[in-house]
Design a protein around this motif. Sequence first.
Motif, PDB file in Angstrom:
ATOM      1  N   GLY A  50     -60.705 -52.611  32.709  1.00 36.30           N
ATOM      2  CA  GLY A  50     -62.032 -52.470  32.535  1.00 36.30           C
ATOM      3  C   GLY A  50     -62.807 -54.219  33.031  1.00 36.30           C
ATOM      4  N   ALA A  51     -62.022 -54.441  33.552  1.00 35.07           N
ATOM      5  CA  ALA A  51     -62.592 -55.804  34.158  1.00 35.07           C
ATOM      6  C   ALA A  51     -63.553 -55.192  35.211  1.00 35.07           C
ATOM      7  CB  ALA A  51     -61.798 -56.987  34.811  1.00 35.07           C
ATOM      8  N   GLY A  52     -64.458 -56.373  35.645  1.00 36.76           N
ATOM      9  CA  GLY A  52     -65.959 -55.775  36.794  1.00 36.76           C
ATOM     10  C   GLY A  52     -65.169 -56.772  38.155  1.00 36.76           C
ATOM     11  N   PHE A  53     -65.478 -57.780  37.985  1.00 39.48           N
ATOM     12  CA  PHE A  53     -64.159 -58.559  39.263  1.00 39.48           C
ATOM     13  C   PHE A  53     -63.271 -59.775  38.808  1.00 39.48           C
ATOM     14  CE2 PHE A  53     -67.251 -61.102  36.346  1.00 39.48           C
ATOM     15  CZ  PHE A  53     -66.385 -62.026  36.179  1.00 39.48           C
ATOM     16  N   VAL A  54     -63.216 -59.891  40.086  1.00 37.31           N
ATOM     17  CA  VAL A  54     -61.966 -60.992  40.011  1.00 37.31           C
ATOM     18  C   VAL A  54     -62.119 -62.440  41.078  1.00 37.31           C
ATOM     19  CG1 VAL A  54     -59.439 -61.278  40.713  1.00 37.31           C
ATOM     20  CG2 VAL A  54     -59.969 -59.859  39.470  1.00 37.31           C
ATOM     21  N   LEU A  55     -62.157 -64.169  40.348  1.00 37.85           N
ATOM     22  CA  LEU A  55     -62.663 -64.653  40.773  1.00 37.85           C
ATOM     23  C   LEU A  55     -61.407 -65.396  41.438  1.00 37.85           C
ATOM     24  CD1 LEU A  55     -65.137 -67.084  41.732  1.00 37.85           C
ATOM     25  CD2 LEU A  55     -64.572 -67.868  39.291  1.00 37.85           C
ATOM     26  N   ILE A  56     -61.327 -65.570  42.739  1.00 37.71           N
ATOM     27  CA  ILE A  56     -60.657 -66.784  43.247  1.00 37.71           C
ATOM     28  C   ILE A  56     -60.280 -67.937  43.790  1.00 37.71           C
ATOM     29  CG2 ILE A  56     -58.767 -64.432  43.910  1.00 37.71           C
ATOM     30  CD1 ILE A  56     -59.511 -64.414  46.650  1.00 37.71           C
ATOM     31  N   ASN A  57     -59.106 -68.437  43.718  1.00 34.05           N
ATOM     32  CA  ASN A  57     -60.303 -70.196  44.551  1.00 34.05           C
ATOM     33  C   ASN A  57     -59.986 -69.468  46.337  1.00 34.05           C
ATOM     34  OD1 ASN A  57     -56.857 -68.982  44.655  1.00 34.05           O
ATOM     35  ND2 ASN A  57     -57.151 -70.867  46.232  1.00 34.05           N
TER      36      ASN A  57
ATOM     37  N   GLY B 225     -61.775 -52.082  45.878  1.00 27.65           N
ATOM     38  CA  GLY B 225     -62.148 -51.328  44.489  1.00 27.65           C
ATOM     39  C   GLY B 225     -62.906 -51.768  43.661  1.00 27.65           C
ATOM     40  N   MET B 226     -63.052 -53.162  43.711  1.00 29.76           N
ATOM     41  CA  MET B 226     -63.125 -54.241  42.758  1.00 29.76           C
ATOM     42  C   MET B 226     -63.898 -55.362  43.775  1.00 29.76           C
ATOM     43  SD  MET B 226     -61.353 -55.787  39.707  1.00 29.76           S
ATOM     44  CE  MET B 226     -61.436 -54.775  39.397  1.00 29.76           C
ATOM     45  N   THR B 227     -64.770 -56.075  43.180  1.00 29.14           N
ATOM     46  CA  THR B 227     -65.304 -56.864  43.693  1.00 29.14           C
ATOM     47  C   THR B 227     -64.577 -58.353  43.394  1.00 29.14           C
ATOM     48  OG1 THR B 227     -67.730 -56.530  42.735  1.00 29.14           O
ATOM     49  CG2 THR B 227     -67.238 -58.795  43.102  1.00 29.14           C
ATOM     50  N   VAL B 228     -64.535 -58.918  44.741  1.00 24.99           N
ATOM     51  CA  VAL B 228     -63.301 -59.911  44.713  1.00 24.99           C
ATOM     52  C   VAL B 228     -64.308 -60.975  45.295  1.00 24.99           C
ATOM     53  CG1 VAL B 228     -61.479 -61.615  45.414  1.00 24.99           C
ATOM     54  CG2 VAL B 228     -61.154 -58.896  44.257  1.00 24.99           C
ATOM     55  N   ILE B 229     -64.531 -61.935  44.291  1.00 27.08           N
ATOM     56  CA  ILE B 229     -65.664 -63.212  44.329  1.00 27.08           C
ATOM     57  C   ILE B 229     -64.184 -64.031  44.856  1.00 27.08           C
ATOM     58  CG2 ILE B 229     -66.890 -65.296  43.482  1.00 27.08           C
ATOM     59  CD1 ILE B 229     -67.484 -62.790  41.734  1.00 27.08           C
ATOM     60  N   GLN B 230     -64.830 -64.736  46.016  1.00 30.99           N
ATOM     61  CA  GLN B 230     -64.471 -65.717  47.304  1.00 30.99           C
ATOM     62  C   GLN B 230     -64.821 -66.863  47.046  1.00 30.99           C
ATOM     63  OE1 GLN B 230     -62.019 -64.338  50.394  1.00 30.99           O
ATOM     64  NE2 GLN B 230     -63.481 -62.918  50.555  1.00 30.99           N
ATOM     65  N   ASP B 231     -64.550 -67.760  47.503  1.00 33.83           N
ATOM     66  CA  ASP B 231     -65.219 -69.638  46.715  1.00 33.83           C
ATOM     67  C   ASP B 231     -64.489 -69.722  48.225  1.00 33.83           C
ATOM     68  OD1 ASP B 231     -65.901 -71.472  45.601  1.00 33.83           O
ATOM     69  OD2 ASP B 231     -63.638 -71.823  44.045  1.00 33.83           O
ATOM     70  N   LEU B 232     -66.554 -70.658  48.399  1.00 29.66           N
ATOM     71  CA  LEU B 232     -66.584 -71.423  49.593  1.00 29.66           C
ATOM     72  C   LEU B 232     -66.324 -72.786  49.356  1.00 29.66           C
ATOM     73  CD1 LEU B 232     -67.269 -71.227  53.089  1.00 29.66           C
ATOM     74  CD2 LEU B 232     -69.986 -71.148  51.822  1.00 29.66           C
ATOM     75  N   PRO B 233     -65.634 -73.520  50.136  1.00 29.30           N
ATOM     76  CA  PRO B 233     -65.598 -75.307  49.982  1.00 29.30           C
ATOM     77  C   PRO B 233     -66.696 -75.789  50.841  1.00 29.30           C
ATOM     78  CG  PRO B 233     -63.086 -74.183  50.849  1.00 29.30           C
ATOM     79  CD  PRO B 233     -64.306 -73.049  50.605  1.00 29.30           C
ATOM     80  N   ILE B 234     -67.274 -76.935  49.255  1.00 27.15           N
ATOM     81  CA  ILE B 234     -68.202 -77.406  50.510  1.00 27.15           C
ATOM     82  C   ILE B 234     -68.208 -77.892  51.541  1.00 27.15           C
ATOM     83  CG2 ILE B 234     -67.908 -80.024  49.198  1.00 27.15           C
ATOM     84  CD1 ILE B 234     -71.292 -78.614  49.759  1.00 27.15           C
ATOM     85  N   GLY B 235     -66.760 -78.261  52.035  1.00 25.49           N
ATOM     86  CA  GLY B 235     -66.604 -78.902  53.399  1.00 25.49           C
ATOM     87  C   GLY B 235     -65.489 -78.879  53.688  1.00 25.49           C
ATOM     88  N   PHE B 236     -64.836 -79.065  54.884  1.00 23.23           N
ATOM     89  CA  PHE B 236     -63.138 -78.887  55.281  1.00 23.23           C
ATOM     90  C   PHE B 236     -62.507 -80.177  56.224  1.00 23.23           C
ATOM     91  CE2 PHE B 236     -66.896 -77.782  58.274  1.00 23.23           C
ATOM     92  CZ  PHE B 236     -66.759 -78.691  59.154  1.00 23.23           C
TER      93      PHE B 236
END
Length: 611
Positions: A150-157, A313-324
């Motif tokens: 029943g989760a609505g999202f996954v947040l990944i590195n 089928g699900m919100t996967v929140i991707q992470d944007l680093p501050i730099g490169f």
Amino acid sequence: MTRTPTTDDWGIDASWLDALDEEHEVAQETIDRLREIIGRPPADLEERAPIVARPGDALEVDAIDVICEDGEVRSVDGSLPADFPLGYHWFQSPEGRRRRLIVSPGRCWLPEQRSWGWAVQLYAARSRESWGIGDLADLRSIRRMAADQGAGFVLINPLHAVAPVPEQEASPYLPATRRFLNPIYLRVPEVPGAETVDLEEDAGRALNDGELIDRDAIWARKREVLMRIFFAHGGGEAFGRWREEQGQTLQDWATWAAISEEHGADWHTWPEELRRPGSPALTTYVEQHGAVVAFHAWLQWALELQLTAATDGMTVIQDLPIGFAGGGADAWTWQDVLADGVSVGAPPDAFNSQGQDWGSPPLIPWRLRDADYEPFIQSIRATISGAGGLRIDHVMGLFRLWWVPRDGTAADGAYVRYPAEDLLGIVALESYRAQALVVGEDLGTVEDGVREAMAEHGVLSYRLLWFEDDEPATWPAEAMAAITTHDLPTVAGLVGGADLAEQREQGTGTEEELARGRSSLLEHLPGVAEGSSAEAAVERAHQLLAQAPSLLLSATLDDAVGAPRRPNMPGAGGRPNWSLPLPVPVEDLPGHPLLRAVVRTLADGVTRGTD
């Protein structure tokens, strides 16, 4: 009374406030050095720099044609019509001069319903079929588990690519590019054409036997097999069409990756004739190394296929680093926009008395504008694409960044201002187009006005149980609420003392500092007595989290399985940061008793909050 620092014509703040609201003057030597690095913008910059606006906004332009994205030509005189289309357009003067017009909705897209979800360090989430590292097939399994719960999202590195060299960069926050993905996350047997070669899967799965994630060994094994698949199969017409659609951006990445394999991860050390995109020597190089360039493009095609399947089928929140990385592909592509001789970091604060140097070169604000914001747009769009969510690491960097001179310490830096209103407008446009929510990591020292601007633009705040002094029930609704992050102790590590013991071992502070820091965090766990079990503490922490009215409630898999070690310990150079696998295989997560208790608690909290 709020004090506003004086900012000069170069965007440099003459002073800064620390976490205790004490003001510090920036050394004149630092200011002079940064002015030299930033340089003077051209006299006509304000006449040609992009305009970021909302429909209905007044513009300081006379009657002029606008060539819209779809080719339609519309006339604008003084203000944008309320029905003006959103997007990236061009002013066209009678003399033929063009100027970018970016029309934004002004607010990010937000879901209507509250939800809870998992925060996952994907590399750590190994299954029995993994080749030493959590991969995109493991993400698919976690997404399916989350949906069943029943989760609505996954947040990944961050999943961004690093240099494809034998010594792999471990930190997800120092990628070579923020526009392409890391092929180490491929599930090799599921790559198109994998059935045409001997995968030697037992050798791949044997990489799971190590106590740590050995990226060097994993990449060596995966690259060798992936190369054999590519030469046996090649992707066929589907890959050829996709590659053509991606155009020069993909070609530049694949070229950089091919050169880096031969000459190293830092483009500054390459043969001089290869150091500039578009040089005649590069054309010759690609002609001579076309197969390797095509291989790196093919890897990105395979990654897109697997990421699409993993996030479906699900919100996967991707992470944007501050730099490169300063020697990486984005730095190579945009070297004329970057500041040379400085890196991004943070001033001394309550958590790090020496300040921090993160190693990434900053974009020069006026040069970013002069580049029509393209480096920023491409990074946002690529990271938000297809997954439904974006987390912006150190979101305060949209407003100002702490620049650290190369010949100084982190404490010798200064803040440099950025065009925050324009950048937030671009984020809102990309969010609206992707129908993706945006979270801003606003932890640490946050200057006045930042959270207000985030709220105005629909960027969710990020609130932690470890940091907030107020009761969770009083936290804002437009926020992601969580207990901890990858840089902070897990609940089990904090309560059981393992994290404190590891900090002592790594020498990250004095005994007094470490004891005070632990006591401060334990104060945020009312109801947890000295000597409580890790399981009881984890359940209590999530009961507190469930009281937050925030739009998103996020729990880490590390906490849900009682992991005692945090993924990353800043300042601990001898520690295997970013290389600790979860102690529970992905297949066993759904039945883990503590994880099941966390699910019940958060699901009940969301249900109560929506009744």
